[in-house]
Design an enzyme around this catalytic site. Structure first.
Site, mmCIF file in Angstrom:
data_model
loop_
_atom_site.group_PDB
_atom_site.id
_atom_site.type_symbol
_atom_site.label_atom_id
_atom_site.label_comp_id
_atom_site.label_asym_id
_atom_site.label_seq_id
_atom_site.Cartn_x
_atom_site.Cartn_y
_atom_site.Cartn_z
ATOM 1 N N SER A 1 40.072 42.948 44.304
ATOM 2 C CA SER A 1 40.230 42.854 43.169
ATOM 3 C C SER A 1 41.039 44.084 42.816
ATOM 4 O O SER A 1 41.586 44.265 41.610
ATOM 5 C CB SER A 1 39.027 43.034 42.115
ATOM 6 O OG SER A 1 38.707 41.711 41.874
ATOM 7 N N LYS B 1 44.420 43.524 41.163
ATOM 8 C CA LYS B 1 44.671 43.411 39.843
ATOM 9 C C LYS B 1 45.335 44.784 39.381
ATOM 10 O O LYS B 1 46.058 44.766 38.486
ATOM 11 C CB LYS B 1 43.327 43.375 39.183
ATOM 12 C CG LYS B 1 42.672 41.951 39.136
ATOM 13 C CD LYS B 1 41.226 42.150 38.571
ATOM 14 C CE LYS B 1 40.509 40.602 38.697
ATOM 15 N NZ LYS B 1 39.828 40.666 39.913
ATOM 16 N N SER C 1 36.751 42.965 35.158
ATOM 17 C CA SER C 1 37.419 42.434 36.578
ATOM 18 C C SER C 1 37.525 40.850 36.525
ATOM 19 O O SER C 1 37.203 40.177 37.291
ATOM 20 C CB SER C 1 36.788 42.895 37.949
ATOM 21 O OG SER C 1 37.777 42.552 39.178
#
Length: 524
Positions: free
Chosen positions: A90, A93, A335
């Site tokens: 992640s 992101k 997230s």
């Protein structure tokens, strides 16, 4: 993503083979930092200390990438294979979010509208159209308000169908690089321009399942939030004896909108909640909207089906999301994978006229190249990091972090990053339970990342002198569970703490979940 619920021991039973995993400290060689003057740590000490932290036996044979640099000048304070192409999980992101703010703008909003072509008096003659552009913040309450506005216009009947229009994006619901075994779980929900979230965490494209016990020997009770006829329940679970273990499972077979409930749950036991994904979220959203219309006295004679809003249709009601600058907070703190993919498609739609991964990802990569990230070192195959085919480097993550500081939207983005050790989910986010009681608490603003065999932490920290540092730590292929404590020790050391600090990371992990940043995870 984060949930406020305390799932306790029933979560493991609910998810079948889920388990509570605790990553405790593992002894490793370390050096206690020495200071040449109060608040000042020599660079040689930093190198020795970080080298010692990274000598942890769990990283033997792992791919390790680390970069620490001055946030203002870019001067490197520490590096370990910083240009290695690694799976970022992640941390992807970071790339997606900065590109979205730059390309869509901090004031960008998603819109949902209700349209018709032929309204005469209290009747819509023909079809009623519900059109979305990717708003993950639409919940049952928002659809009810749209229905109320339709009713306020005096409309009581639709002679045609209710058309669910999600054509702002393409029809590809999941990335081809995602693992199909993830598809029932909330972190891998289908992407649609018309969608609905069952909760305040904006887990779009999912439904909340609540299971409560009945009388001993009788079936358990199952309820869905929001209520919908699109998802069917196949309840095979029974109520067990008081005090017996819960063996509940909630499965959604591939391609089906049927939830199969099996196992048993003890009489008198607490209710169990879970999120499960829904096939074709647009029809799910339209079904919830249709129920709201009926509750408001608006009857739809026809069926609910997919379609496109015709040109020239009259807008009867509309709703706009919060601006992107505010949406960054639930997106990054929790997230949220689905928000990441929605942003990729929104970028593609706005910049290339096509709401798809194929259109959006190249635009993001082009923006990142302009920030100093060479195309040869970047491979983005989704926006969230759920795909195991994503590749980036700590050097390039650090470059993006440093360049972001000069942007007008940086303050909002910086505050949207998780803050170490703050228990408020909308402040601490995925770092809420990490580094508490250390110099990093309230200091480190960073994005987490977790996949099976990949973990990352990249962001900002102030050292004891007050200087802001940018850091990126990415590990792939380590031994055992994700060594979050090693990431924490690095961040704590950068904040001025000793290299020997340990943190205990507790996280609830769905069995088989490739991306652990889901509703059940508190420390990814």
């Amino acid at each position: 993503m984060i949930t406020r619920r305390s799932l306790g021991g029933v979560l493991a039973a609910l998810l079948g083979s889920s388990a509570l995993t605790v990553a405790t400290a593992v002894p490793a060689a370390h050096a206690v930092p020495t200071r040449s003057a109060p608040g000042v740590v020599r660079a040689t000490d930093l190198k020795a200390d970080l080298d010692a932290i990274l000598a942890d036996e769990r990283l033997a044979g792992a791919a390790v990438g680390v970069l620490v640099s001055d946030a203002r000048t870019g001067e490197v304070a520490y590096s370990r294979a910083p240009a290695s192409g690694l799976m970022p999980a992640s941390n992807n992101k970071i790339h997606t979010s900065v590109a979205a703010l730059a390309l869509l703008g901090p004031g960008y909003r998603f819109h949902t509208g209700v349209y018709a072509r032929n309204v005469r008096g209290s009747t819509v003659h023909g079809d009623l159209y519900l059109r979305g552009t990717g708003d993950a913040t639409m919940r049952a309450a928002e659809y009810d308000r749209l229905a109320a506005r339709v009713a306020e216009r005096g409309i009581t009947r639709v002679t045609g169908d209710l058309i669910a229009d999600d054509t702002w994006f393409d029809a590809q619901r999941t990335s081809p690089d995602w693992d199909p075994t993830d598809f029932p779980f909330a972190y891998a929900a289908q992407i649609s321009a018309l969608t609905i979230s069952p909760d305040d965490e904006f887990n779009s494209g999912t439904v909340k399942v609540t299971v409560t016990p009945g009388e001993q020997g009788a079936p358990v009770r199952v309820a869905l939030t929001p209520a919908t006829d699109v998802v069917k329940i196949d309840n095979r679970a029974v109520t067990g004896a008081t005090g017996s273990p819960s063996t509940l499972r909630i499965d959604r077979p591939a391609g089906a909108n049927t939830l199969v409930i099996t196992g048993s749950h003890p009489s008198g036991g607490a209710a169990v909640e879970a999120l499960r994904t829904v096939e074709e979220p647009a029809l799910y959203a339209a079904d919830v909207f249709r129920k709201a219309l009926e509750a408001r006295g608006v009857r739809v004679d026809g069926t609910t089906s997919p379609g496109r809003t015709p040109r020239g249709a009259q807008r009867l009601a509309s709703r706009s999301s919060m601006p992107l600058s505010r949406l960054m907070t639930p997106f990054l703190k929790l997230s949220n994978n689905m928000m990441a993919e929605i942003l990729v498609k929104a970028i593609g739609r706005e910049k290339r006229g096509e709401g798809s991964w194929d259109a959006g990802l190249p635009v993001i990569e082009k923006y990142l190249a302009a920030q100093g990230v060479p195309a040869s070192r970047l491979d983005m195959t989704d926006g969230s990091g759920l795909a195991r085919s994503n590749r980036t480097t700590p050097l390039d993550l650090a470059t993006v972090l440093r360049k972001a500081q000069s942007k007008s939207w940086f303050p909002a983005w910086y505050h949207a990053l998780p803050v170490a050790g703050d228990p408020d989910p909308m402040v601490g986010g995925t770092l809420a339970s990490r580094m508490a009681g250390t110099p990093a608490a309230g200091n480190v603003h960073a994005k987490t990342g977790t996949l099976t065999g990949a973990t990352a932490l990249s962001g900002y920290v102030r050292d004891p002198s007050g200087r802001r540092l940018v850091f990126s730590v990415v590990f792939n292929g380590y031994q055992g569970g994700a060594p979050k404590d090693i990431e924490d020790r690095i961040a704590i050391r950068l904040a001025g703490g000793p290299a020997s600090d340990r943190t205990v990371i507790a996280r609830r992990v769905p069995a088989g979940a490739q991306n652990l940043e889901c509703s059940w995870t508190m420390s990814c």
